[in-house]
Write an enzyme that holds these catalytic residues in place. Structure first.
Site, PDB file in Angstrom:
ATOM      1  CD  GLU A  80     -13.431   2.796 -22.497  1.00  0.00           C
ATOM      2  OE1 GLU A  80     -13.660   3.254 -21.361  1.00  0.00           O
ATOM      3  OE2 GLU A  80     -13.320   1.566 -22.719  1.00  0.00           O
ATOM      4  CB  CYS A 109      -9.495   3.338 -21.789  1.00  0.00           C
ATOM      5  SG  CYS A 109      -9.848   1.605 -22.159  1.00  0.00           S
TER       6      CYS A 109
END
Length: 150
Positions: A80, A109
């Site tokens: 991510e 993330c």
């Protein structure tokens, strides 16, 4: 043959992206999408120009660190994060985007996705991080857990 739904299509691309991962523990792929167009992809692995875990081994494994803990002890960057970094590197806004990911984002993330303006996260695999889900819910990010099937 029936065409896949958009969700399935982007999740299958995320799975393919994960095949580039250099992590010895978990291969993760992420696809950032806006208006049904891919704006960036990312997989988990060491930063550019740094030896991969496949070459030097996994410090977290050597130290017996469980999944979901002590992220700072990993030389890899999460999928991510790499997708957000790729978008930034190429000057592409992530505001209003959807993230398709092979696994649930971790808390680090999740915070980045919130600040990047991502509005929806679709993922398949579980990850032991309830705080990440709590923060994304609080930030009004739509969360979709899929089994990958139509």
């Amino acid at each position: 043959m029936a065409r896949p739904s958009w969700e399935r299509y982007f999740m299958e691309i995320a799975a393919l992206v994960s095949s580039r991962s250099t992590c010895l523990r978990r291969q993760v792929g992420a696809v950032l999408v806006r208006d049904k167009h891919i704006i960036a992809t990312g997989y988990n692995g060491a930063p550019r120009g740094v030896s991969h875990c496949m070459e030097v081994g996994c410090l977290r494994e050597k130290l017996g660190i469980p999944s979901g803990e002590r992220h700072e002890m990993c030389r890899g960057t999460h999928a991510e994060q790499n997708a957000i970094i790729q978008a930034a590197l190429h000057g592409v806004s992530t505001d209003g985007a959807t993230l398709y990911c092979t696994h649930q984002p971790c808390i680090l993330c999740a915070k980045m996705l919130i600040n990047a303006g991502v509005e929806k996260v679709v993922f398949q695999g579980k990850y032991p991080d309830g705080l990440a889900l709590e923060l994304m819910n609080e930030a009004s990010i739509e969360i979709v857990v899929t089994d990958g099937e139509e």
